[in-house]
Design a protein around this motif. Structure first.
Motif, PDB file in Angstrom:
ATOM      1  N   ALA A   1       0.832  -1.209   0.000  1.00  0.00           N
ATOM      2  CA  ALA A   1       0.000   0.000   0.000  1.00  0.00           C
ATOM      3  C   ALA A   1       0.863   1.254   0.000  1.00  0.00           C
ATOM      4  CB  ALA A   1      -0.938  -0.012   1.203  1.00  0.00           C
ATOM      5  N   LEU A   2       1.957   1.234   0.750  1.00  0.00           N
ATOM      6  CA  LEU A   2       2.875   2.380   0.744  1.00  0.00           C
ATOM      7  C   LEU A   2       3.509   2.560  -0.631  1.00  0.00           C
ATOM      8  CD1 LEU A   2       4.661   1.919   4.180  1.00  0.00           C
ATOM      9  CD2 LEU A   2       3.278   3.878   3.503  1.00  0.00           C
ATOM     10  N   ALA A   3       3.865   1.448  -1.280  1.00  0.00           N
ATOM     11  CA  ALA A   3       4.431   1.540  -2.630  1.00  0.00           C
ATOM     12  C   ALA A   3       3.410   2.107  -3.608  1.00  0.00           C
ATOM     13  CB  ALA A   3       4.897   0.160  -3.089  1.00  0.00           C
ATOM     14  N   MET A   4       2.137   1.693  -3.469  1.00  0.00           N
ATOM     15  CA  MET A   4       1.088   2.228  -4.334  1.00  0.00           C
ATOM     16  C   MET A   4       0.927   3.728  -4.140  1.00  0.00           C
ATOM     17  SD  MET A   4      -0.360  -0.088  -6.307  1.00  0.00           S
ATOM     18  CE  MET A   4      -1.972   0.624  -6.666  1.00  0.00           C
ATOM     19  N   GLY A   5       1.132   4.187  -2.913  1.00  0.00           N
ATOM     20  CA  GLY A   5       1.001   5.615  -2.606  1.00  0.00           C
ATOM     21  C   GLY A   5       2.302   6.367  -2.684  1.00  0.00           C
ATOM     22  N   GLU A   6       3.345   5.753  -3.294  1.00  0.00           N
ATOM     23  CA  GLU A   6       4.668   6.373  -3.433  1.00  0.00           C
ATOM     24  C   GLU A   6       5.206   6.845  -2.091  1.00  0.00           C
ATOM     25  OE1 GLU A   6       3.808   9.305  -6.556  1.00  0.00           O
ATOM     26  OE2 GLU A   6       4.883   7.996  -7.945  1.00  0.00           O
ATOM     27  N   GLY A   7       5.130   5.928  -1.115  1.00  0.00           N
ATOM     28  CA  GLY A   7       5.673   6.216   0.207  1.00  0.00           C
ATOM     29  C   GLY A   7       4.675   6.798   1.184  1.00  0.00           C
ATOM     30  N   ARG A   8       3.474   7.122   0.717  1.00  0.00           N
ATOM     31  CA  ARG A   8       2.439   7.658   1.601  1.00  0.00           C
ATOM     32  C   ARG A   8       1.288   6.654   1.631  1.00  0.00           C
ATOM     33  NH1 ARG A   8      -2.340   9.872   0.807  1.00  0.00           N
ATOM     34  NH2 ARG A   8      -2.019   9.855  -1.456  1.00  0.00           N
ATOM     35  N   TYR A   9       0.892   6.271   2.854  1.00  0.00           N
ATOM     36  CA  TYR A   9      -0.193   5.299   2.945  1.00  0.00           C
ATOM     37  C   TYR A   9      -1.493   5.965   2.499  1.00  0.00           C
ATOM     38  CZ  TYR A   9      -3.238   1.619   4.645  1.00  0.00           C
ATOM     39  OH  TYR A   9      -4.165   0.617   4.721  1.00  0.00           O
ATOM     40  N   PRO A  10      -2.139   5.433   1.443  1.00  0.00           N
ATOM     41  CA  PRO A  10      -3.367   6.056   0.928  1.00  0.00           C
ATOM     42  C   PRO A  10      -4.579   5.658   1.774  1.00  0.00           C
ATOM     43  CG  PRO A  10      -2.781   4.176  -0.415  1.00  0.00           C
ATOM     44  CD  PRO A  10      -1.733   4.267   0.649  1.00  0.00           C
ATOM     45  N   GLY A  11      -4.770   6.352   2.872  1.00  0.00           N
ATOM     46  CA  GLY A  11      -5.902   6.062   3.743  1.00  0.00           C
ATOM     47  C   GLY A  11      -7.227   6.381   3.080  1.00  0.00           C
ATOM     48  N   ALA A  12      -8.298   5.981   3.758  1.00  0.00           N
ATOM     49  CA  ALA A  12      -9.632   6.120   3.174  1.00  0.00           C
ATOM     50  C   ALA A  12     -10.396   7.316   3.732  1.00  0.00           C
ATOM     51  CB  ALA A  12     -10.426   4.839   3.417  1.00  0.00           C
ATOM     52  N   GLU A  13      -9.680   8.255   4.355  1.00  0.00           N
ATOM     53  CA  GLU A  13     -10.401   9.381   4.974  1.00  0.00           C
ATOM     54  C   GLU A  13     -11.128  10.249   3.956  1.00  0.00           C
ATOM     55  OE1 GLU A  13      -5.987  10.538   4.620  1.00  0.00           O
ATOM     56  OE2 GLU A  13      -7.171   8.795   5.259  1.00  0.00           O
ATOM     57  N   HIS A  14     -10.662  10.259   2.711  1.00  0.00           N
ATOM     58  CA  HIS A  14     -11.316  11.066   1.668  1.00  0.00           C
ATOM     59  C   HIS A  14     -12.220  10.217   0.764  1.00  0.00           C
ATOM     60  CE1 HIS A  14      -8.840  14.369   2.936  1.00  0.00           C
ATOM     61  NE2 HIS A  14      -7.725  13.730   2.620  1.00  0.00           N
ATOM     62  N   PHE A  15     -12.447   8.970   1.146  1.00  0.00           N
ATOM     63  CA  PHE A  15     -13.202   8.051   0.306  1.00  0.00           C
ATOM     64  C   PHE A  15     -14.601   8.565  -0.046  1.00  0.00           C
ATOM     65  CE2 PHE A  15     -15.836   4.131  -0.122  1.00  0.00           C
ATOM     66  CZ  PHE A  15     -15.252   3.627  -1.273  1.00  0.00           C
ATOM     67  N   PRO A  16     -15.403   9.064   0.917  1.00  0.00           N
ATOM     68  CA  PRO A  16     -16.738   9.551   0.531  1.00  0.00           C
ATOM     69  C   PRO A  16     -16.686  10.644  -0.531  1.00  0.00           C
ATOM     70  CG  PRO A  16     -16.588   9.299   2.907  1.00  0.00           C
ATOM     71  CD  PRO A  16     -15.196   9.134   2.374  1.00  0.00           C
ATOM     72  N   GLU A  17     -15.741  11.563  -0.382  1.00  0.00           N
ATOM     73  CA  GLU A  17     -15.602  12.636  -1.365  1.00  0.00           C
ATOM     74  C   GLU A  17     -15.173  12.077  -2.716  1.00  0.00           C
ATOM     75  OE1 GLU A  17     -12.234  15.362  -0.920  1.00  0.00           O
ATOM     76  OE2 GLU A  17     -13.685  17.010  -1.103  1.00  0.00           O
ATOM     77  N   GLN A  18     -14.253  11.103  -2.709  1.00  0.00           N
ATOM     78  CA  GLN A  18     -13.814  10.491  -3.963  1.00  0.00           C
ATOM     79  C   GLN A  18     -14.973   9.823  -4.697  1.00  0.00           C
ATOM     80  OE1 GLN A  18     -10.494   8.084  -2.243  1.00  0.00           O
ATOM     81  NE2 GLN A  18      -9.368   8.865  -4.002  1.00  0.00           N
ATOM     82  N   VAL A  19     -15.807   9.092  -3.955  1.00  0.00           N
ATOM     83  CA  VAL A  19     -16.951   8.417  -4.569  1.00  0.00           C
ATOM     84  C   VAL A  19     -17.879   9.437  -5.221  1.00  0.00           C
ATOM     85  CG1 VAL A  19     -19.002   7.014  -4.144  1.00  0.00           C
ATOM     86  CG2 VAL A  19     -16.845   6.445  -3.008  1.00  0.00           C
ATOM     87  N   GLN A  20     -18.159  10.516  -4.499  1.00  0.00           N
ATOM     88  CA  GLN A  20     -19.050  11.536  -5.046  1.00  0.00           C
ATOM     89  C   GLN A  20     -18.463  12.161  -6.306  1.00  0.00           C
ATOM     90  OE1 GLN A  20     -21.204  14.024  -1.878  1.00  0.00           O
ATOM     91  NE2 GLN A  20     -19.530  13.092  -0.709  1.00  0.00           N
ATOM     92  N   TYR A  21     -17.152  12.361  -6.342  1.00  0.00           N
ATOM     93  CA  TYR A  21     -16.520  12.915  -7.528  1.00  0.00           C
ATOM     94  C   TYR A  21     -16.626  11.956  -8.716  1.00  0.00           C
ATOM     95  CZ  TYR A  21     -14.344  17.271  -5.938  1.00  0.00           C
ATOM     96  OH  TYR A  21     -14.125  18.560  -5.521  1.00  0.00           O
ATOM     97  N   VAL A  22     -16.371  10.668  -8.477  1.00  0.00           N
ATOM     98  CA  VAL A  22     -16.468   9.706  -9.570  1.00  0.00           C
ATOM     99  C   VAL A  22     -17.856   9.741 -10.197  1.00  0.00           C
ATOM    100  CG1 VAL A  22     -16.532   7.252 -10.143  1.00  0.00           C
ATOM    101  CG2 VAL A  22     -14.663   8.137  -8.769  1.00  0.00           C
ATOM    102  N   VAL A  23     -18.886   9.687  -9.342  1.00  0.00           N
ATOM    103  CA  VAL A  23     -20.262   9.672  -9.847  1.00  0.00           C
ATOM    104  C   VAL A  23     -20.590  10.974 -10.573  1.00  0.00           C
ATOM    105  CG1 VAL A  23     -22.687   9.553  -9.192  1.00  0.00           C
ATOM    106  CG2 VAL A  23     -21.020   8.037  -8.093  1.00  0.00           C
ATOM    107  N   ALA A  24     -20.174  12.099 -10.010  1.00  0.00           N
ATOM    108  CA  ALA A  24     -20.455  13.392 -10.647  1.00  0.00           C
ATOM    109  C   ALA A  24     -19.754  13.512 -11.997  1.00  0.00           C
ATOM    110  CB  ALA A  24     -20.025  14.532  -9.725  1.00  0.00           C
ATOM    111  N   TYR A  25     -18.511  13.046 -12.073  1.00  0.00           N
ATOM    112  CA  TYR A  25     -17.799  13.066 -13.357  1.00  0.00           C
ATOM    113  C   TYR A  25     -18.485  12.162 -14.372  1.00  0.00           C
ATOM    114  CZ  TYR A  25     -13.656  15.544 -11.539  1.00  0.00           C
ATOM    115  OH  TYR A  25     -12.794  16.485 -11.026  1.00  0.00           O
ATOM    116  N   LEU A  26     -18.875  10.960 -13.958  1.00  0.00           N
ATOM    117  CA  LEU A  26     -19.538  10.029 -14.874  1.00  0.00           C
ATOM    118  C   LEU A  26     -20.825  10.620 -15.437  1.00  0.00           C
ATOM    119  CD1 LEU A  26     -19.211   6.581 -13.047  1.00  0.00           C
ATOM    120  CD2 LEU A  26     -18.163   7.212 -15.229  1.00  0.00           C
TER     121      LEU A  26
END
Length: 348
Positions: free
Chosen positions: A116-141
């Motif tokens: 997970a750290l490698a996927m985030g280039e050394g930063r653990y990509p936590g899920a704290e922004h997940f709700p906002e990300q989901v809303q953005y995906v749907v709005a973009y679609l």
């Protein structure tokens, strides 16, 4: 009752990851002929037993090999990615195969912490922004960003009049509550968690807030299934996933064991207790027993659809399990699935 397939592209001992991917293509062709409704591909990273880290790419190949079955992700691990880029990928898939694409979204890491750290280039990509990300995906679609939003001028291409179905995936109450609040479809992973899912599903439906995309709640229950001609054969096949889950508990990163390897393993009493605990997440037996247990789970969860994930110690027995399951549910006697054209959410 719609019945579908979740495929993690398992790498069975003695086979290469490339072979595992080609077995996915073989299985989806069979699933379509057998009458399954949808076929989802999972995302995992740096796991020796699972070959697919990029389901959005494999979806493109799988859907091209079929003509009717819905194809999608179960799911894209959104905390790793840009919502805009995910929306662009699935708009492209929808343009190529309108009315057949599902975007299932998850928030789990899909691997160990170092990966997970490698996927985030050394930063653990936590899920704290997940709700906002989901809303953005749907709005973009759906072209539904508010006019005053700073990104409102961004147009996701290729635009079209249909949009992929969007599902939130989860094995706890978090994703169920978020799906209810955002007015999205919800899939519960019983194969990950055997406890409390029925309550999560009921709460999702009770608290559901209708959206332009989904006026009514829609639920899917995914269970681990091993179906064989006899109960004894199903038990023999289940030994592979028993040892695979034991390996996961002990941090052993290895391919899925064959039935022979599982039979030869020197289990301790502690191992057998762990296996018994994990077995609560498995539906196995001869076809009638499997069908009855799945229908009981469907009733318990009040699920609108059922999905089966099957991993055994050989690709042929995995395919045979899906064949027997389709026969038990009478899928082959039903009319072929026809793709549904989903409505496009309009700005508002």
């Amino acid at each position: 009752m719609r019945l579908s397939v979740l495929d993690q592209s398992p790498v069975i001992s003695g086979h290469t990851p490339a072979q595992a991917v080609h077995e996915t293509i073989r299985l989806v062709k069979a699933a379509e002929q057998l009458g399954y409704h949808r076929y989802w591909l999972a995302e995992h990273h740096s796991i020796a037993a699972l070959a697919d880290p990029c389901p959005e790419i494999l979806v493109a190949r799988v859907v091209a090999e079929t003509s009717r079955i819905r194809v999608g992700t179960g799911g894209i691990l959104l905390p790793y990615y840009s919502p805009l880029k995910v929306a662009e990928q699935f708009r492209m898939l929808e343009a190529l195969y309108p009315g057949r694409i599902d975007l299932g979204i998850g928030r789990a890491p899909g691997g160990d912490q170092v990966t997970a750290l490698a996927m985030g280039e050394g930063r653990y990509p936590g899920a704290e922004h997940f709700p906002e990300q989901v809303q953005y995906v749907v709005a973009y679609l759906d072209g539904a960003l508010p006019a005053e939003h700073p990104f409102a001028g961004v147009k996701v291409m290729p635009a079209g009049r249909t949009a992929p179905e969007v599902w939130l995936l989860g094995s706890s109450d978090y994703s169920g509550a978020l799906a209810a609040r955002l007015g999205l479809r919800f899939a519960f992973a019983h194969f990950i968690s055997a406890d409390g899912g029925d309550g999560v599903m009921r709460e999702y439906k009770r608290r559901y807030e209708p959206s332009q995309r989904e006026p009514e709640p829609q639920t899917l229950l995914c269970a681990f299934v091993i179906c064989a001609e006899t109960a004894a054969e199903a038990e023999r096949l289940a030994a592979s996933i028993d040892l695979r889950r034991l390996n996961m508990d002990y941090g052993v990163n290895a391919p899925v064991p064959t039935a022979e390897e599982a039979r030869a393993y020197p289990y301790t009493e502690a191992d057998r207790r762990r296996i018994a605990h994990h077995r609560r997440r498995v539906v196995l037996g001869e076809p009638r027993a499997v069908r009855d247990r799945l229908l009981a789970l469907q009733e318990e969860f009040q699920a609108d659809e059922l999905m089966a994930i099957t991993i055994t110690g050989s690709y042929d027995t995995r395919l045979r399990s899906y064949e027997l399951l389709a026969e038990a549910f009478g899928l082959a006697s039903r009319p072929a699935n026809t793709p549904r054209v989903g409505g496009l959410r309009q700005p508002g």
